[in-house]
Design an enzyme around this catalytic site. Structure first.
Site, PDB file in Angstrom:
ATOM      1  N   ASN A  10       0.961  -1.568  -0.075  1.00 42.16           N
ATOM      2  CA  ASN A  10      -0.582   0.274   0.332  1.00 42.16           C
ATOM      3  C   ASN A  10       1.250   1.419  -0.051  1.00 42.16           C
ATOM      4  O   ASN A  10       1.709   1.694   1.293  1.00 42.16           O
ATOM      5  CB  ASN A  10      -0.994   0.250   1.524  1.00 42.16           C
ATOM      6  CG  ASN A  10      -1.204   1.151   1.435  1.00 42.16           C
ATOM      7  OD1 ASN A  10      -1.996   1.982   0.348  1.00 42.16           O
ATOM      8  ND2 ASN A  10      -2.142   1.390   2.629  1.00 42.16           N
ATOM      9  N   LYS A  12      -0.039   4.224  -0.528  1.00 44.48           N
ATOM     10  CA  LYS A  12      -0.325   4.976   0.626  1.00 44.48           C
ATOM     11  C   LYS A  12       0.039   6.900  -0.453  1.00 44.48           C
ATOM     12  O   LYS A  12       0.139   6.480  -2.116  1.00 44.48           O
ATOM     13  CB  LYS A  12       0.098   5.956   1.875  1.00 44.48           C
ATOM     14  CG  LYS A  12       0.113   4.775   1.971  1.00 44.48           C
ATOM     15  CD  LYS A  12       0.163   4.642   4.280  1.00 44.48           C
ATOM     16  CE  LYS A  12      -0.263   3.510   4.916  1.00 44.48           C
ATOM     17  NZ  LYS A  12      -0.135   3.675   6.263  1.00 44.48           N
ATOM     18  N   HIS A  96      -9.233   1.356   4.948  1.00 40.37           N
ATOM     19  CA  HIS A  96      -8.475   2.233   5.669  1.00 40.37           C
ATOM     20  C   HIS A  96      -8.064   2.402   7.140  1.00 40.37           C
ATOM     21  O   HIS A  96      -9.291   3.483   6.376  1.00 40.37           O
ATOM     22  CB  HIS A  96      -7.025   1.808   5.228  1.00 40.37           C
ATOM     23  CG  HIS A  96      -5.773   2.207   5.266  1.00 40.37           C
ATOM     24  ND1 HIS A  96      -5.612   3.162   6.272  1.00 40.37           N
ATOM     25  CD2 HIS A  96      -4.539   0.760   5.656  1.00 40.37           C
ATOM     26  CE1 HIS A  96      -4.048   2.487   7.191  1.00 40.37           C
ATOM     27  NE2 HIS A  96      -3.750   1.665   5.994  1.00 40.37           N
ATOM     28  N   GLU A  98      -6.514   5.266   7.853  1.00 45.66           N
ATOM     29  CA  GLU A  98      -6.947   6.438   7.241  1.00 45.66           C
ATOM     30  C   GLU A  98      -8.241   7.165   6.877  1.00 45.66           C
ATOM     31  O   GLU A  98      -8.399   7.838   7.331  1.00 45.66           O
ATOM     32  CB  GLU A  98      -4.763   6.548   6.125  1.00 45.66           C
ATOM     33  CG  GLU A  98      -4.029   6.267   7.581  1.00 45.66           C
ATOM     34  CD  GLU A  98      -2.843   5.687   6.779  1.00 45.66           C
ATOM     35  OE1 GLU A  98      -2.739   5.599   5.329  1.00 45.66           O
ATOM     36  OE2 GLU A  98      -1.663   4.775   7.206  1.00 45.66           O
ATOM     37  N   GLU A 168      -5.590  -4.419  10.389  1.00 45.86           N
ATOM     38  CA  GLU A 168      -4.247  -3.563  10.506  1.00 45.86           C
ATOM     39  C   GLU A 168      -3.916  -2.588  12.170  1.00 45.86           C
ATOM     40  O   GLU A 168      -5.242  -1.488  12.156  1.00 45.86           O
ATOM     41  CB  GLU A 168      -4.469  -2.804   9.716  1.00 45.86           C
ATOM     42  CG  GLU A 168      -4.157  -3.206   8.415  1.00 45.86           C
ATOM     43  CD  GLU A 168      -3.492  -1.770   7.197  1.00 45.86           C
ATOM     44  OE1 GLU A 168      -2.299  -2.883   6.440  1.00 45.86           O
ATOM     45  OE2 GLU A 168      -3.968  -0.991   7.182  1.00 45.86           O
ATOM     46  N   GLY A 174       2.737   2.918  11.271  1.00 45.79           N
ATOM     47  CA  GLY A 174       3.691   3.624  10.636  1.00 45.79           C
ATOM     48  C   GLY A 174       4.645   4.056  11.804  1.00 45.79           C
ATOM     49  O   GLY A 174       5.193   4.932  12.050  1.00 45.79           O
ATOM     50  N   SER A 214       3.545  -1.767  10.385  1.00 45.74           N
ATOM     51  CA  SER A 214       4.776  -2.074  10.824  1.00 45.74           C
ATOM     52  C   SER A 214       5.525  -3.542  10.263  1.00 45.74           C
ATOM     53  O   SER A 214       6.618  -3.820  10.646  1.00 45.74           O
ATOM     54  CB  SER A 214       5.214  -1.182  12.023  1.00 45.74           C
ATOM     55  OG  SER A 214       5.106  -0.035  11.902  1.00 45.74           O
TER      56      SER A 214
HETATM   57  P1  13P Z   1       3.255   0.151   7.704  1.00 46.64           P
HETATM   58  O1  13P Z   1       3.332  -0.546   7.057  1.00 46.64           O
HETATM   59  O2  13P Z   1       4.179   1.858   7.158  1.00 46.64           O
HETATM   60  O3  13P Z   1       2.794   0.170   9.095  1.00 46.64           O
HETATM   61  O4  13P Z   1       1.075   0.903   6.934  1.00 46.64           O
HETATM   62  C1  13P Z   1       1.092  -0.408   7.212  1.00 46.64           C
HETATM   63  C2  13P Z   1      -0.551   0.190   6.054  1.00 46.64           C
HETATM   64  O5  13P Z   1      -0.816   0.948   6.436  1.00 46.64           O
HETATM   65  C3  13P Z   1      -0.383  -0.490   4.634  1.00 46.64           C
HETATM   66  O6  13P Z   1      -1.784  -0.571   4.977  1.00 46.64           O
END
Ligand code: 13P
Length: 255
Positions: A10, A12, A96, A98, A168, A174, A214
């Protein structure tokens, strides 16, 4: 195990079209063609065209990071299924954290999007996961089960097999903090149980449940060794060919 491992990146809100192509070329070079592991990259909308061309001839698949459920019309700033299908998108990430947090997407909207993605022959990657305060107050399984059940409301058993779930935990995204393999496995097993209750255990056994938060080469082997962890939805570590390829290799040699 009958389920194939699946490693999806992903990206982003990162990478221009030219950067996306360069990253795909470099990943292709490092992973070659994949038989054992499904691999997908999910760039931004503006890179899908270039990414789709760069992926031609590769076993890697393309995914988008969102989609609106309506076919067309006055929905400024939104993207429809037909628009994604122009670029041979196989997957669409939905729900997601976010999007839930910053764009106020609720389970009901996400459910409409899940249905629209399926109706259009693509596969949703439905993201679920608890926030830190929810984990600390013992609500993890309640939150994850509500997001899973509401996100999949009205989906048939035949369609359920095409869905991918990504667990997640929001506090792990992150942040460099990863759920321990045991913590993640506990939630993955609970999700599989919810899927079995909704669609029967035979169908539930076929659904891939990815871990995200992560995940990186240093912790992937231990996570992927867990019974119900079928791969990863990768953020930060998907933005570099070396680490993404290392994750694909981990999945190749898992179990
Ligand atoms: P990270 O791997 O940067 O923690 O992000 C995970 C994520 O949100 C994948 O959709």
């Amino acid at each position: 195990m009958s389920r194939k491992y699946f490693i999806a990146g992903n990206w982003k809100m990162n990478k221009t079209a030219a950067e996306a192509v360069a990253l795909i070329e470099s990943i292709k070079e490092q992973i070659g063609s994949q038989e054992k592991v499904e691999v997908a990259v999910c760039p931004t909308f503006t890179s899908l065209d270039a990414a789709s061309k760069a992926l031609k001839g590769s076993t890697m698949k393309l995914g988008a990071q969102n989609m609106y459920f309506e076919k067309s019309g006055a929905f400024t700033g939104e993207i429809s299924a037909d628009m994604l299908k122009q670029f041979d998108c196989s997957y669409v990430i939905l729900g997601h954290s976010e999007r839930r947090e910053y764009f106020k997407e609720c389970n009901c909207l996400i459910n409409k999007k899940v249905k629209a993605v399926l109706e259009n022959g693509m596969k949703p990657i439905l993201c679920v996961g608890e926030k830190l305060e929810e984990r600390e107050s013992g609500k993890t399984l309640d939150v994850v089960s509500e997001q899973t059940i509401k996100g999949l409301e009205g989906i048939s058993g035949a369609d359920a097999e095409k869905i991918v779930i990504a667990y997640e935990p929001v506090w792990a995204i992150g942040t460099g903090k990863t759920a321990t393999p045991a913590m993640a496995q506990e939630v993955h097993a609970a999700i599989r149980k919810i899927l079995a209750d909704a669609f029967g255990s035979e169908t539930a056994e076929k659904i891939q449940i990815l871990y995200g938060g992560s995940m990186k080469p240093e912790n992937a082997d231990a996570l992927l060794a867990e019974k119900d962890i079928d791969g990863g939805l990768i953020g930060g570590a998907a933005l570099k060919a070396d680490s993404f390829a290392a994750l694909v290799k981990s999945a190749e040699s898992a179990k």
